[in-house]
Write an enzyme that holds these catalytic residues in place. Structure first.
Site, PDB file in Angstrom:
ATOM      1  N   TYR A  49      43.677  50.126  41.556  1.00  0.00           N
ATOM      2  CA  TYR A  49      42.657  50.865  41.866  1.00  0.00           C
ATOM      3  C   TYR A  49      42.710  51.543  43.044  1.00  0.00           C
ATOM      4  O   TYR A  49      41.643  51.974  43.615  1.00  0.00           O
ATOM      5  CB  TYR A  49      41.109  50.164  41.848  1.00  0.00           C
ATOM      6  CG  TYR A  49      40.973  49.455  40.683  1.00  0.00           C
ATOM      7  CD1 TYR A  49      40.528  50.091  39.671  1.00  0.00           C
ATOM      8  CD2 TYR A  49      41.032  48.047  40.572  1.00  0.00           C
ATOM      9  CE1 TYR A  49      40.388  49.495  38.220  1.00  0.00           C
ATOM     10  CE2 TYR A  49      40.479  47.423  39.523  1.00  0.00           C
ATOM     11  CZ  TYR A  49      40.147  48.221  38.167  1.00  0.00           C
ATOM     12  OH  TYR A  49      39.931  47.306  37.264  1.00  0.00           O
ATOM     13  N   ARG A  52      38.828  53.040  48.079  1.00  0.00           N
ATOM     14  CA  ARG A  52      38.282  51.492  47.911  1.00  0.00           C
ATOM     15  C   ARG A  52      37.647  51.014  49.292  1.00  0.00           C
ATOM     16  O   ARG A  52      36.325  50.599  49.127  1.00  0.00           O
ATOM     17  CB  ARG A  52      39.068  50.496  47.310  1.00  0.00           C
ATOM     18  CG  ARG A  52      39.768  50.701  46.062  1.00  0.00           C
ATOM     19  CD  ARG A  52      40.115  49.446  45.628  1.00  0.00           C
ATOM     20  NE  ARG A  52      39.384  48.482  45.186  1.00  0.00           N
ATOM     21  CZ  ARG A  52      39.092  47.495  45.857  1.00  0.00           C
ATOM     22  NH1 ARG A  52      39.679  47.386  46.997  1.00  0.00           N
ATOM     23  NH2 ARG A  52      38.048  46.456  45.644  1.00  0.00           N
ATOM     24  N   GLU A  80      40.827  40.397  29.999  1.00  0.00           N
ATOM     25  CA  GLU A  80      41.213  41.808  30.405  1.00  0.00           C
ATOM     26  C   GLU A  80      41.563  41.847  31.855  1.00  0.00           C
ATOM     27  O   GLU A  80      40.897  42.624  32.484  1.00  0.00           O
ATOM     28  CB  GLU A  80      40.385  42.980  29.995  1.00  0.00           C
ATOM     29  CG  GLU A  80      40.112  42.732  28.512  1.00  0.00           C
ATOM     30  CD  GLU A  80      38.727  43.379  28.002  1.00  0.00           C
ATOM     31  OE1 GLU A  80      39.041  43.941  26.903  1.00  0.00           O
ATOM     32  OE2 GLU A  80      38.070  43.902  28.786  1.00  0.00           O
ATOM     33  N   PRO A  81      42.569  41.136  32.438  1.00  0.00           N
ATOM     34  CA  PRO A  81      42.835  41.239  33.876  1.00  0.00           C
ATOM     35  C   PRO A  81      43.545  42.518  34.147  1.00  0.00           C
ATOM     36  O   PRO A  81      44.451  43.023  33.296  1.00  0.00           O
ATOM     37  CB  PRO A  81      43.507  40.243  34.290  1.00  0.00           C
ATOM     38  CG  PRO A  81      44.416  39.690  32.790  1.00  0.00           C
ATOM     39  CD  PRO A  81      43.376  40.041  31.577  1.00  0.00           C
ATOM     40  N   GLY A  82      43.242  43.135  35.182  1.00  0.00           N
ATOM     41  CA  GLY A  82      43.644  44.524  35.700  1.00  0.00           C
ATOM     42  C   GLY A  82      44.176  44.158  37.119  1.00  0.00           C
ATOM     43  O   GLY A  82      45.291  43.913  37.409  1.00  0.00           O
ATOM     44  N   ARG A  83      43.181  44.046  37.830  1.00  0.00           N
ATOM     45  CA  ARG A  83      43.368  43.705  39.472  1.00  0.00           C
ATOM     46  C   ARG A  83      44.480  42.621  39.740  1.00  0.00           C
ATOM     47  O   ARG A  83      45.399  42.576  40.438  1.00  0.00           O
ATOM     48  CB  ARG A  83      42.104  43.561  40.080  1.00  0.00           C
ATOM     49  CG  ARG A  83      42.430  43.724  41.820  1.00  0.00           C
ATOM     50  CD  ARG A  83      41.042  42.991  42.011  1.00  0.00           C
ATOM     51  NE  ARG A  83      39.961  43.649  41.590  1.00  0.00           N
ATOM     52  CZ  ARG A  83      39.130  44.789  41.986  1.00  0.00           C
ATOM     53  NH1 ARG A  83      39.709  45.356  43.131  1.00  0.00           N
ATOM     54  NH2 ARG A  83      38.279  45.279  41.344  1.00  0.00           N
ATOM     55  N   CYS A  90      39.255  65.347  56.084  1.00  0.00           N
ATOM     56  CA  CYS A  90      38.015  66.009  56.916  1.00  0.00           C
ATOM     57  C   CYS A  90      36.828  65.177  56.678  1.00  0.00           C
ATOM     58  O   CYS A  90      35.864  65.726  56.040  1.00  0.00           O
ATOM     59  CB  CYS A  90      37.925  67.299  56.694  1.00  0.00           C
ATOM     60  SG  CYS A  90      39.098  68.384  57.502  1.00  0.00           S
ATOM     61  N   GLU A  91      36.830  63.788  56.993  1.00  0.00           N
ATOM     62  CA  GLU A  91      35.690  62.836  56.591  1.00  0.00           C
ATOM     63  C   GLU A  91      35.854  61.639  57.848  1.00  0.00           C
ATOM     64  O   GLU A  91      36.639  61.116  57.768  1.00  0.00           O
ATOM     65  CB  GLU A  91      36.200  62.641  55.251  1.00  0.00           C
ATOM     66  CG  GLU A  91      35.035  61.834  54.550  1.00  0.00           C
ATOM     67  CD  GLU A  91      34.204  63.014  53.738  1.00  0.00           C
ATOM     68  OE1 GLU A  91      32.924  63.034  53.743  1.00  0.00           O
ATOM     69  OE2 GLU A  91      34.714  63.953  53.259  1.00  0.00           O
TER      70      GLU A  91
END
Ligand SMILES: Cc1ncc(COP(=O)(O)O)c(C=O)c1O
Ligand SMILES: N[C@@H](CCCC[NH3+])C(=O)O
Length: 463
Positions: free
Chosen positions: A421, A360, A320-323, A391-392
């Site tokens: 992602y 990420r 199940e590869p995603g990335r 604002c972080e």
């Protein structure tokens, strides 16, 4: 790294984390094919192009920030995975990495299956015409409605994640007069991290049923007894962004051990084994991912060897590869805004997006690369931190990177390897609007997910 180590080095190099980079790259205009999508190059004017479209035109037409996906690269990677595993195995693209209807159609056309893990992903897959029997449905807390919908739609498999779910799925299937194909997701006691794996008391997490203490064997026992279920195999997913195959080796060994126990106890040889996803990609030039054919060869050899040792028929393998499919195929295009040099430290380069389009870095301390893409520059390298507009103070997109010292507001910069992602984990924190996804191919660009608008925000806010 001290300034003295690089007397002619970058401005502010004294605060670069020890051992992070050997120094500034020799050519800031170079585009490492490891981290950039396959068709990315510079045109004669030094402007970066992808799929035959230059980034200045893309920015004018679609605005920034924007995720830009190289469709030919996506299809090529999907095909490479498909052909590496061959007809005796299945490749399920993990939709959580990035899912849209165009992506579903590309996958369908390239012969891949699809892993979904929510009602929303299932709805997207079905509405784009993915045949239900090529969909696997995951999740540690699927709702009754989601299970009902998946079974009615005829999904190829539901991956059972808990004891309660075994009963729940069996009950719903039976009430619909169906027998649902299922796998059981187990945790094998291997926890994989970015570059290494460590064996841990991995059952201390929310996913799956632990192999430890005979729990997975008990789950199989229960599933085999229930009329609403057809147990077709065991599933194991050990983590994400993994380069080292030894974690898969241990996992396969333990899953096959369970298949052997099942055969010995029940006289049943389960026909499938799913080893999940998790294969790493290059975010910076330091990363060295493996090619799909190497991964396929390694996984097939591991499972075959283990099965021979256990005198089992080799089950059908799925992954199940995603990335590894979508990650390298896209970059995020930003416009440079405020630039704040901090003498003796670094230069803060603010872009028109940030943690809302790429969480990420803030969430996992992830590393990214960045390049000036609207022109080339011969200026000296400057140590930069690419930050967003939120604002972080943790709103960082690229923590440490070299950009040319003549960078100016209005320049376009791009962060490669943001296909996975990033859009799928995007938020609209500070009511910043989620960027569009623009697919480019053969000199044409089209929006496949449109930019969020202020009307979208106000429509949700019903007063
Ligand atoms: C069950 C399962 N399969 C597949 C994936 C896809 O992982 P990756 O995108 O790292 O290949 C995940 C996410 O880690 C997952 O939880
Ligand atoms: N979202 C994570 C990976 C989790 C994969 C899903 N289990 C990432 O960006 O790396």
């Amino acid at each position: 790294m001290s300034r003295s180590a690089h007397p002619a080095g970058p401005r502010h190099a004294d605060v670069l984390p020890e051992g992070h980079y050997a120094g500034p790259p020799t050519d800031l205009n170079a585009l490492d094919s490891k981290v950039w999508a396959q068709t990315v190059t510079r045109d004669a004017d030094g402007v970066v192009t992808v799929g035959g479209m230059d980034v200045k035109t893309l920015a004018e037409e679609f605005g920034t920030p924007a995720y830009v996906v190289d469709e030919a690269d996506f299809r090529a990677r999907a095909r490479a995975w498909r052909s590496a595993f061959g007809q005796d195995a299945d490749v399920f693209y993990a939709g959580k990495a990035f899912l849209s209807r165009a992506v579903v159609r590309w996958l369908d056309e390239e012969g891949l299956n699809l892993d979904v893990c929510s009602g929303g992903e299932l709805a997207t897959a079905l509405s784009a015409g993915m045949p239900a029997d090529r969909i696997a449905f995951h999740g540690n807390n699927k709702s009754t409605e989601e299970i009902d919908r998946a079974i009615r739609a005829g999904v190829g498999r539901i991956v059972l994640d808990s004891f309660q779910e075994i009963v729940r799925v069996a009950h719903i299937a039976q009430s619909l007069g169906k027998r649902q194909r299922v796998q059981i997701r187990i945790t094998v006691g291997v926890e994989a991290h970015t570059h290494e794996f460590i064996a841990t008391a991995h059952e201390d997490q929310k996913f799956g049923i632990p192999l430890a203490g005979g729990q997975a064997a008990e789950a199989v026992r229960r599933a085999l007894q229930l009329d609403g279920l057809e147990l077709i195999g065991i599933h194991s997913h050990i983590g994400s962004q993994i380069f080292d195959m030894s974690g898969f080796e241990v996992a396969a060994h333990r899953v096959v051990g369970l298949l052997k126990d099942v055969r010995d106890e029940h006289g049943v040889e389960l026909p499938e084994i799913d080893l999940g996803g998790g294969l790493g990609i290059a975010y910076t030039s330091d990363d060295d991912p493996r090619e799909p054919h190497e991964i396929a060869k390694a996984l097939t050899e591991i499972v075959t060897r283990e099965c021979e040792g256990a005198r089992l028929r080799t089950p059908r393998i799925s992954v199940e590869p995603g990335r590894a499919i979508v990650g390298p195929t896209a970059f995020t295009l930003y416009e440079v805004g405020t630039i704040k040099p901090l003498d003796g430290l670094r230069t803060y380069v603010s872009v028109d997006g940030g943690m809302s389009d790429n969480i990420r870095t803030a969430l996992y301390d992830a590393e990214y690369s960045v390049a000036l893409v609207s022109r080339t520059s011969d200026a000296e390298p400057m140590l930069a931190r690419v930050v967003g507009k939120h604002c972080e103070s943790g709103d960082i997109v690229v923590k440490d990177a070299f950009l040319p010292a003549d960078l100016a507001p209005g320049d376009l910069i791009a962060v490669p390897a943001t296909g996975a992602y990033c859009r799928s984990m995007a938020s609209n924190y500070n009511h910043v609007l989620r960027p569009p996804v623009v697919a480019v191919n053969d000199g044409e660009a089209r929006v496949i997910v449109r930019r969020e608008t202020e009307e979208d925000l106000l429509r949700l806010d019903v007063g």
